[in-house]
Design a protein around this motif. Structure first.
Motif: not given
Ligand SMILES: Cc1ncc(COP(=O)(O)O)c(C=O)c1O
Length: 339
Positions: A83-97
């Protein structure tokens, strides 16, 4: 900013910047000339940023704003293993801590080892997400267990549906359409036809809602890459657009909406590349230096190329293809590219 440059209810929706926009709108002149049809314009949503970009950045800008407004301290979401959605959600979470839990279903019968390790799976791990892989039949049970465990830990979870396709997420593509309409106006490009890959319905719903909201002339055409029965996709888009109008009663739609879906490029199933898709990916790479993916954007490109070859778009001067991203999965599909 809305399509006609005025501030509306829509500009006031809570959103956080997670990536890059406006994304460029570029002509694909070598490919257009080769095909001999309308001039092809590519809306580069593969360049939205957030761990290699793609269409989920725009949805997540609204979803994460909503999560923060609800004081969530943990995100859970769903998708296929690649899933690309999963990867981008993981990135957004990393960015927001924020901690991120991905429930990934083994729903794609692609039988090569690289599928479970490469591409988005590698990136999910790098981005620090907690990954829960299960069979498609076990998703509901896995979700229940993960949510119960997080509740025990006292977490306030924000639960994002697969593909980020809620009314709030879909708003990202209404914003994209406003941006695209302004770019087309500035460059005298016709908006007669906008083509994109469609799966969990959020992208298409946001665009269809936007088309009616801004009274944009032209047609939005979703290329179905996910649903064995295209009527399911049509119904999902219609229902989601309807929910958007109910959620934002201030959004006076200037015209009734219609949902256009083409099912001819689906092939044998979701996540299974077609020969035409692989050929289209090679063409774009070798003629334009662009990367498409074998699950989503490559099938949309294959559809566009075939429809132009069939002469079905010969009455058009311009056609816009939204590049929704996905090239992060290419390594997982290495076996699809054996000569
Ligand atoms: C690269 C790519 N393109 C297109 C789509 C389809 O978007 P949607 O799920 O909003 O229909 C997805 C989503 O899964 C995607 O990852």
């Amino acid at each position: 900013m809305s399509a006609n440059g005025t501030k509306t209810w829509f500009d006031q929706q809570p959103r956080i910047d997670l990536g890059q926009s406006p994304t460029p709108l570029e002509p694909l002149d070598r490919l257009s000339e080769e095909l001999g049809g309308p001039r092809i314009w590519l809306k580069r949503d593969d360049c939205t940023g957030l761990a290699t970009g793609g269409n989920k950045t725009r949805k997540l800008e609204y979803l994460m704003a909503d999560a923060l407004a609800q004081e969530a301290d943990c995100i859970v979401t769903y998708g296929a293993v690649q899933s690309n959605h999963a990867r981008q959600t993981a990135a957004a979470c990393a960015k927001l801590g924020l901690p991120c839990h991905l429930i990934l279903s083994e729903r794609v019968p692609w039988p090569y080892d690289s599928y479970a390790r490469q591409g988005n799976m590698l990136l999910d791990r790098l981005l620090g997400a907690q990954i829960h892989v299960c069979s498609l039949d076990d998703v509901a049970a896995k979700r229940k267990a993960v949510l119960a465990d997080l509740a025990d830990q006292g977490k306030t979870v924000y639960d994002i549906p697969a593909g980020g396709s809620s009314e709030i997420g879909a708003l990202g593509y209404t914003r994209c359409l406003a941006e695209l309409i302004a770019q087309c106006r500035d460059q005298s490009i016709n908006t007669d036809l906008i083509v994109h890959a469609s799966a969990s319905a959020g992208t298409q719903s946001g665009l269809v809602f936007g088309k009616s909201l801004f009274a944009m002339p032209g047609r939005i055409l979703g290329i179905n890459v996910f649903h064995p029965d295209p009527q399911t996709l049509k119904d999902r888009v219609s229902n989601l657009v309807q929910s958007m109008t109910e959620r934002w009663p201030g959004a006076a739609l200037a015209e009734a909406f219609e949902v256009n879906v083409n099912h001819a490029y689906f092939g044998e199933g979701y996540g299974l590349p077609t020969q035409a898709c692989i050929k289209a990916i090679r063409m774009a790479a070798q003629m334009e230096g662009l990367l498409f993916d074998p699950v989503y954007s490559g099938k949309a490109l294959a559809a566009l190329i075939d429809q132009i070859n069939l002469g079905n778009f010969s009455h058009l001067n311009d056609v816009v293809l939204i590049h929704t991203g996905g090239s992060a999965s290419l390594g997982a599909y290495i076996d699809a590219f054996d000569e």
